[in-house]
Scaffold this active site. Structure first.
Site, PDB file in Angstrom:
ATOM      1  N   LYS A 139       9.409   0.160   9.885  1.00 30.34           N
ATOM      2  CA  LYS A 139       9.899   0.717   8.617  1.00 30.34           C
ATOM      3  C   LYS A 139       8.888   1.756   8.159  1.00 30.34           C
ATOM      4  O   LYS A 139       7.686   1.597   8.394  1.00 30.34           O
ATOM      5  CB  LYS A 139      10.013  -0.378   7.545  1.00 30.34           C
ATOM      6  CG  LYS A 139      11.099  -1.393   7.833  1.00 30.34           C
ATOM      7  CD  LYS A 139      11.174  -2.407   6.711  1.00 30.34           C
ATOM      8  CE  LYS A 139      12.215  -3.479   7.008  1.00 30.34           C
ATOM      9  NZ  LYS A 139      12.252  -4.511   5.961  1.00 30.34           N
ATOM     10  N   HIS A 142       6.370   2.023   2.768  1.00 29.55           N
ATOM     11  CA  HIS A 142       7.010   1.949   1.450  1.00 29.55           C
ATOM     12  C   HIS A 142       5.976   2.203   0.360  1.00 29.55           C
ATOM     13  O   HIS A 142       4.836   1.769   0.454  1.00 29.55           O
ATOM     14  CB  HIS A 142       7.635   0.563   1.271  1.00 29.55           C
ATOM     15  CG  HIS A 142       8.634   0.499   0.157  1.00 29.55           C
ATOM     16  ND1 HIS A 142       8.255   0.390  -1.164  1.00 29.55           N
ATOM     17  CD2 HIS A 142       9.989   0.559   0.162  1.00 29.55           C
ATOM     18  CE1 HIS A 142       9.340   0.370  -1.926  1.00 29.55           C
ATOM     19  NE2 HIS A 142      10.401   0.472  -1.148  1.00 29.55           N
ATOM     20  N   HIS A 145       3.587  -0.468  -1.080  1.00 30.13           N
ATOM     21  CA  HIS A 145       2.365  -0.930  -0.419  1.00 30.13           C
ATOM     22  C   HIS A 145       1.133  -0.110  -0.825  1.00 30.13           C
ATOM     23  O   HIS A 145       0.031  -0.402  -0.382  1.00 30.13           O
ATOM     24  CB  HIS A 145       2.529  -0.868   1.103  1.00 30.13           C
ATOM     25  CG  HIS A 145       3.470  -1.913   1.639  1.00 30.13           C
ATOM     26  ND1 HIS A 145       3.108  -3.234   1.776  1.00 30.13           N
ATOM     27  CD2 HIS A 145       4.751  -1.828   2.053  1.00 30.13           C
ATOM     28  CE1 HIS A 145       4.136  -3.912   2.259  1.00 30.13           C
ATOM     29  NE2 HIS A 145       5.141  -3.093   2.428  1.00 30.13           N
TER      30      HIS A 145
END
Length: 579
Positions: A139, A142, A145
């Site tokens: 992924k 994001h 994080h």
């Protein structure tokens, strides 16, 4: 140098109270300064002396304060002693303050200033494992994080500066049913060309699509379960695809971490502890801690009364492990490998109960080192948006921050001609992100504000960088002054003394940060220092002053600059010389 004065005052008080200076030092602290108001340098807290059993706890504390103040005499180091509210105040000899502080800058150039203080050398040191960032593989990084990444980096930097051997660990979410979905989805929707061109974006698109399919398609759900079964059975084709996704992700993440000025010593992950998780379950069994719930899951009873009113599930009914099972295995493995003095987990506050249970189970298993494990929780960031709308990925935030900073710099009359304005804009923008995040208590949620964050004046990372660049420019323009003799008596004006008084607190600020792992103490110290420097730029000019006065002021500015740069680096910022 705070250490010199703290020891001299502690020895003086110790002789009066018939105590060692080590017993007195914890009650001594530098007095915070106020711009418009002259203050004493140190204060001795009578309540701390009472708590430590050095003074009787009964009786009027103010009478005790006044009595002790009257028993202490001035000398060549301390030129004034007075009784405040529950504290004895000390003002040190002004010329000695200037000499000793600037002498320390000469002896301990750069990042070493203040680190040899008795406050900091008394802290226990050893190996510190810091687990932070920990995104999920396959992924894109994001934006959620970001906080874990920069907070963990600050803690690692702080611990390292205090003499610890630090292991910076990124514990990736690289296992679980999500890979069953991704593996099954990639075989249907994956495209090698897109994977080569924009790997994480393509994997993200595949993951979103397969999730939608699995919502209404039992065949797809079954394919995902089958792929994950193959992965757990270590079948080569499934493992090869999983490893490829993992390697792609780590390479992409390294690029984002580089932009943030963050690095890791170890890229670990849940997959590393899949086999060891079963060993942890066996240990729980051998300690008689494993029970079976009504649903057939295996649990550990955490209730004080042993009545299962509170428990933690460590195995599903089909015998597969969970996140906490792998965390148990990881903690044991890290102690065996690193023999850590402390292990710090940096995650959002929603995981607080998870870590509470983790530490409870480790303790029940008989691990005496459980009290060396610590969770640092943090709140959420609200309203993180770019011009194009809601933010999902951190790179979007970094791109927007750099673009906005570049625009602001282009509009400013003070901006210098730079070799690489984009790189400078990004470095300053990352500093702005860090300071906005670190100004308050970590557990508090906060609202993201682009305009406030990127202001050149006020309490921002941009202001810290501007102050540092301005000091560097001042020193570069006046290199010729170095040959002149230094005269400390030229720095006895109130503003010079105030800056030195503020610098007396640096070791205490680092000590406080080491205790609670909150960056706000250091951020606020550096912002206050920058405001004082800004006033000194205006009121203590170097240009147009005599060479000896210019030399004295430059020595003061140089010392302040080294502390500012040192503190910024601990926070995770890269100081810029020009902007």
């Amino acid at each position: 140098m705070a250490s010199f004065f703290r020891r001299k005052i502690a020895a003086k008080v110790g002789r009066t109270l018939q105590q060692s200076e080590e017993a007195i030092i914890p009650a001594l602290s530098a007095v915070p300064v106020f711009k418009k108001q002259q203050s004493d340098d140190f204060k001795l807290s009578l309540s701390t002396l009472r708590i430590r059993g050095i003074l009787p706890s009964g009786g009027d504390i103010q009478q005790q304060t006044e009595k002790l103040a009257s028993q202490l005499e001035q000398d060549t180091v301390v030129e004034a002693i007075s009784a405040g509210h529950g504290a004895v105040h000390f003002q040190v000899n002004r010329e000695l303050l200037v000499q000793k502080m600037l002498e320390q800058f000469e002896q301990e150039r750069g990042d070493a200033f203040g680190l040899n203080s008795e406050l900091l050398t008394a802290l226990k040191t050893g190996t510190t494992v810091v687990e932070y960032s920990s995104p999920n593989i396959a992924k894109k990084f994001h934006a959620g994080h970001l906080r874990s990444t920069i907070i963990g980096n600050f803690i690692a930097n702080l611990k390292q500066s205090l003499g610890n051997k630090v292991v910076r660990m990124n514990y990736l979410g690289d296992w679980g049913m999500q890979f069953g979905l991704l593996g099954a989805g990639f075989s249907q929707f994956g495209c090698e060309e897109k994977l080569e061109k924009n790997p994480l974006q393509h994997l993200f698109e595949v993951y979103v699509r397969v999730n939608k399919e699995a919502d209404h398609d039992e065949v797809m759900r079954q394919a995902a379960r089958e792929f994950f079964r193959q992965l757990e059975q270590r079948e080569s084709k499934a493992v090869s695809l999983w490893k490829r996704f993992r390697d792609i992700t780590v390479d992409e993440y390294r690029h984002v971490y580089k932009r943030l000025g963050v690095h890791f010593d170890v890229y670990s992950g849940e997959s590393f502890h899949q086999d060891q998780a079963q060993e942890a379950v066996q240990q729980l069994q051998s300690h008689g801690l494993l029970k079976t719930s009504e649903k057939g899951t295996r649990v550990v009873d955490l209730s004080p009364a042993g009545d299962m009113s509170s428990f933690c599930t460590v195995l599903r009914s089909d015998g597969t492990s969970l996140y906490i099972t792998r965390d148990l295995a990881a903690a044991v493995d890290r102690m065996q490998e690193y023999h850590f003095h402390e292990m710090i987990y940096v995650t959002d506050k929603s995981q607080s109960s998870h870590f509470q249970q983790l530490f409870q189970i480790l303790d029940k298993m008989g691990h005496s080192w459980t009290d060396r494990c610590r969770h640092v929780p943090f709140g959420l960031v609200r309203g993180m948006k770019t011009r194009s709308g809601e933010v999902v990925f951190l790179e979007d935030v970094l791109d927007e921050a750099r673009a906005r900073m570049l625009h602001n710099m282009s509009q400013s009359k003070t901006t210098k001609d730079l070799e690489d304005p984009e790189a400078t804009a990004e470095t300053v923008a990352v500093s702005a992100l860090i300071v906005q995040d670190f100004k308050g208590p970590l557990q508090s949620d906060y609202t993201f504000d682009w305009d406030r964050m990127l202001q050149a004046q006020g309490d921002t990372g941009v202001f810290l960088q501007y102050t540092h660049a301005r000091l560097c420019s001042l020193m570069k323009k006046n290199e010729r002054v170095d040959a002149v003799a230094f005269d400390s008596s030229l720095l006895l004006d109130p503003l010079s003394i105030t800056i030195l008084q503020h610098l007396l607190r640096y070791d205490e600020v680092l000590f406080q940060s080491a205790q609670d792992l909150q960056p706000k103490h250091l951020v606020n110290f550096l912002l206050k220092l920058s405001h004082l420097i800004s006033s000194a730029h205006r009121d203590l000019p170097v240009k147009g002053s005599s060479l000896t006065l210019a030399k004295a002021r430059l020595r003061l500015f140089s010392g302040a600059c080294s502390v500012l740069a040192s503190g910024m680096r601990i926070l995770g910022m890269t100081p810029v010389d020009r902007m």
